[in-house]
Design a protein around this motif. Structure first.
Motif, PDB file in Angstrom:
ATOM      1  N   CYS A   1      48.999  44.645  58.226  1.00 19.61           N
ATOM      2  CA  CYS A   1      49.622  45.788  58.901  1.00 19.61           C
ATOM      3  C   CYS A   1      50.057  45.410  60.312  1.00 19.61           C
ATOM      4  CB  CYS A   1      48.668  46.962  58.976  1.00 19.61           C
ATOM      5  SG  CYS A   1      48.312  47.673  57.374  1.00 19.61           S
TER       6      CYS A   1
ATOM      7  N   GLY B   1      51.006  42.583  61.420  1.00 21.40           N
ATOM      8  CA  GLY B   1      52.247  41.813  61.344  1.00 21.40           C
ATOM      9  C   GLY B   1      53.416  42.696  60.960  1.00 21.40           C
ATOM     10  N   TYR B   2      53.162  43.588  60.018  1.00 17.36           N
ATOM     11  CA  TYR B   2      54.213  44.483  59.516  1.00 17.36           C
ATOM     12  C   TYR B   2      54.780  45.354  60.635  1.00 17.36           C
ATOM     13  CZ  TYR B   2      56.312  47.871  56.232  1.00 17.36           C
ATOM     14  OH  TYR B   2      57.166  48.671  55.538  1.00 17.36           O
ATOM     15  N   SER B   3      53.915  45.800  61.532  1.00 14.75           N
ATOM     16  CA  SER B   3      54.397  46.700  62.588  1.00 14.75           C
ATOM     17  C   SER B   3      54.617  45.971  63.898  1.00 14.75           C
ATOM     18  CB  SER B   3      53.403  47.843  62.789  1.00 14.75           C
ATOM     19  OG  SER B   3      52.163  47.317  63.149  1.00 14.75           O
ATOM     20  N   GLY B   4      54.553  44.644  63.872  1.00 16.98           N
ATOM     21  CA  GLY B   4      54.854  43.880  65.083  1.00 16.98           C
ATOM     22  C   GLY B   4      53.809  44.030  66.167  1.00 16.98           C
ATOM     23  N   VAL B   5      52.594  44.433  65.798  1.00 19.46           N
ATOM     24  CA  VAL B   5      51.525  44.567  66.786  1.00 19.46           C
ATOM     25  C   VAL B   5      50.672  43.316  66.738  1.00 19.46           C
ATOM     26  CG1 VAL B   5      49.549  45.931  67.515  1.00 19.46           C
ATOM     27  CG2 VAL B   5      51.487  47.038  66.422  1.00 19.46           C
ATOM     28  N   LYS B   6      50.659  42.595  67.842  1.00 23.66           N
ATOM     29  CA  LYS B   6      49.826  41.399  67.877  1.00 23.66           C
ATOM     30  C   LYS B   6      48.371  41.820  67.746  1.00 23.66           C
ATOM     31  CE  LYS B   6      52.605  37.978  69.989  1.00 23.66           C
ATOM     32  NZ  LYS B   6      53.515  38.602  70.955  1.00 23.66           N
TER      33      LYS B   6
ATOM     34  N   LYS C   1      42.437  42.070  71.130  1.00 27.02           N
ATOM     35  CA  LYS C   1      41.501  41.104  71.694  1.00 27.02           C
ATOM     36  C   LYS C   1      40.220  40.911  70.881  1.00 27.02           C
ATOM     37  CE  LYS C   1      43.915  40.581  75.461  1.00 27.02           C
ATOM     38  NZ  LYS C   1      44.207  39.630  76.457  1.00 27.02           N
TER      39      LYS C   1
ATOM     40  N   GLU D   1      59.040  41.465  69.036  1.00 29.21           N
ATOM     41  CA  GLU D   1      57.597  41.368  69.248  1.00 29.21           C
ATOM     42  C   GLU D   1      57.295  40.991  70.692  1.00 29.21           C
ATOM     43  OE1 GLU D   1      55.074  38.637  66.781  1.00 29.21           O
ATOM     44  OE2 GLU D   1      55.564  40.154  65.278  1.00 29.21           O
TER      45      GLU D   1
ATOM     46  N   MET E   1      52.434  52.365  59.371  1.00 30.08           N
ATOM     47  CA  MET E   1      52.839  51.702  58.118  1.00 30.08           C
ATOM     48  C   MET E   1      53.709  52.634  57.287  1.00 30.08           C
ATOM     49  SD  MET E   1      51.379  49.082  58.763  1.00 30.08           S
ATOM     50  CE  MET E   1      50.862  49.461  60.412  1.00 30.08           C
TER      51      MET E   1
END
Lengths: 132, 331
Positions: free
Chosen positions: A107, A109-114, A117, B156, B230
């Motif tokens: 998810c 990766g899918y939403s571009g959230v790294k 931490k 990103e 999602m």
């Protein structure tokens, strides 16, 4: 009569290409999945809170757990069904969700959230050198 | 009054999806029909406006320049302010579109004691404009993460940079705050500056309020009533692959956000907001200052029937000579 036909049409085409980028980009990449498949735990059927709550608010819960455990020394959390859980990312969360790449990263990766931490301090299960 | 009209209209626009989703759960209407409609209106509206502009002839060479034009070799030309080549025009245009260079010349007159009128450079409008437009641009770029799969690395990167402060989870995005700052400044400038207020009408306030409401609803669904990203991304990609499915989301604020964006899209081509395309069609900006080198042909020019004096004299020479009138040519 249209003046500067070439320039105007070029401008419009560029505008449309940018505007419709989701259309051609997704078609060209061919990476769109009809539904995102996550590697879910097999034994457990429910998480500590409702599914939809976990989907949109898991980050709040994790932050609350961090604050409770690290700053306040509270080590227990009462879940959805009244069951008491031990506050521990590695011991509780990751005991079911053992596959970071197949669960968290999907998810994120899918939403571009790294990935946040978490892994600066915590071990990634199944990874080499991991103690879990 | 203009402010009242604009705020009533904005409230009304918030109430439509608020009631439609909150009470009647009309997801198909607000999640699919309205969005496709707005997108179609946006595309066709922009093309329509652009073609109308492209059809309008420019009779005169009217670049507004404020620098030395190309002249004798020993007079230094101001190449940015007064370009005489197409490349120069492109440079001037880019500086204008990206950095609002002409606003740097914004001055405000103040009457000093003794009746002296002094002009001061006022960069606030430039700064507010930059804050607003650049934030909006970055916000649009980072929304691409909800439309494109896989998420491009530059999206990103920008998204990560925007949340650099890591305040709250998910991180508060800097541009969200900056755009609010920009909108609030631009709004109160219209209210408190007497001259600007005098010329401001409701359609000046309305876009600011609409975008303000969009930003606020966006912040709410990111930080307060969080939504399932999602599901939303799958829904948006479905829309763009012409395979729409009803969004699973049940958060009313999300639909208000969508509806306000749809309103903005369909309102844009028919309002002052079309300056997005119009800036490229401003003859005062997109023409070369080369009127002393090339002749600017007026497209309206048509062959005019003229009867010159020479022709007239040829016609009446004999008669003129008879009565003793002077002629230029003897025969």
């Amino acid at each position: 009569m249209v003046y500067d036909k070439g320039k105007v049409i070029t401008g419009l085409v560029v505008f449309l290409i940018i505007l419709l980028s989701p259309l051609w980009y997704n078609a060209l990449s061919g990476k769109v999945e009809p539904s995102l498949k996550l590697s879910m735990p097999k034994e457990e059927k429910s998480c500590i809170e409702e599914r939809m709550f976990m989907r949109s608010n898991h980050m709040d819960l994790l932050i609350k757990w961090r604050d409770d455990a690290v700053r306040k020394g509270i080590r227990t959390y009462k879940g959805l069904d009244g069951k008491v859980y031990r506050i521990s990312l590695t011991g509780t969360c990751l005991s079911c969700h053992i596959d970071k790449a197949g669960f968290c990263d999907r998810c994120h990766g899918y939403s571009g959230v790294k990935t946040p931490k978490c892994w600066d301090c915590h071990n990634i299960p199944k990874e080499e050198g991991s103690k879990v | 009054m203009p402010v009242l009209y604009a705020s009533l209209l904005t409230l009304f626009l918030i109430l439509i999806p608020g009631i439609g989703i909150g009470l009647f759960n009309m997801k198909a209407l607000f999640g699919i029909v309205v969005l496709y409609g707005a997108f179609l209106i946006f595309i066709s509206g922009v093309i329509y406006r652009v073609i109308i502009w492209a059809k309008s002839p420019v009779p005169f060479s009217i670049p507004t320049v404020c620098g030395q034009a190309k002249s004798l070799p020993w007079i230094r030309q101001n190449k940015i302010e007064s370009p005489h080549t197409s490349w120069g025009v492109i440079k001037r245009m880019l500086l204008e579109v990206l950095f609002f260079r002409s606003l740097l010349r914004n001055e405000k007159g103040r009457l000093k004691t003794g009746g002296r009128l002094l002009f001061y450079r006022n960069l606030l409008l430039w700064f507010g404009g930059v804050l607003f437009h650049w934030s909006l641009f970055i916000i649009i770029i980072r929304h691409l993460r909800l439309f494109l799969e896989p998420v491009p690395s530059f999206v990103e990167f920008i998204y990560g940079l925007d949340g650099l402060f890591e305040l709250f989870t998910p991180p508060l995005l800097i541009t969200d705050l900056l755009i609010l700052l920009g909108i609030i400044y631009l709004f109160f400038r219209r209210l408190f500056d007497p001259q600007t207020r005098y010329i401001s009408i409701s359609t000046d306030y309305f876009p600011l309020m609409l975008i303000f409401a969009i930003v606020i609803t966006g912040l709410l669904i990111r930080h307060v009533q969080k939504v399932d990203i999602m599901g939303i991304k799958a829904f948006l990609i479905g829309l763009f692959s012409f395979n729409p499915s009803l969004p699973k989301e049940s958060n009313t604020i999300f639909y208000i956000h969508l509806f306000l964006v749809a309103t903005l899209l369909s309102y844009l081509p028919f309002s002052k907001l079309i300056h997005m395309a119009g800036v490229f069609f401003s003859p005062t900006r997109n023409l070369k200052n080369s009127s002393r080198m090339e002749r600017h042909i007026n497209p309206w020019d048509y062959p005019v029937l003229v009867h010159t004096y020479e022709e007239w004299e040829d016609e009446f020479r004999a008669a003129m000579k008879d009565v003793g009138l002077p002629v230029e040519k003897e025969n």
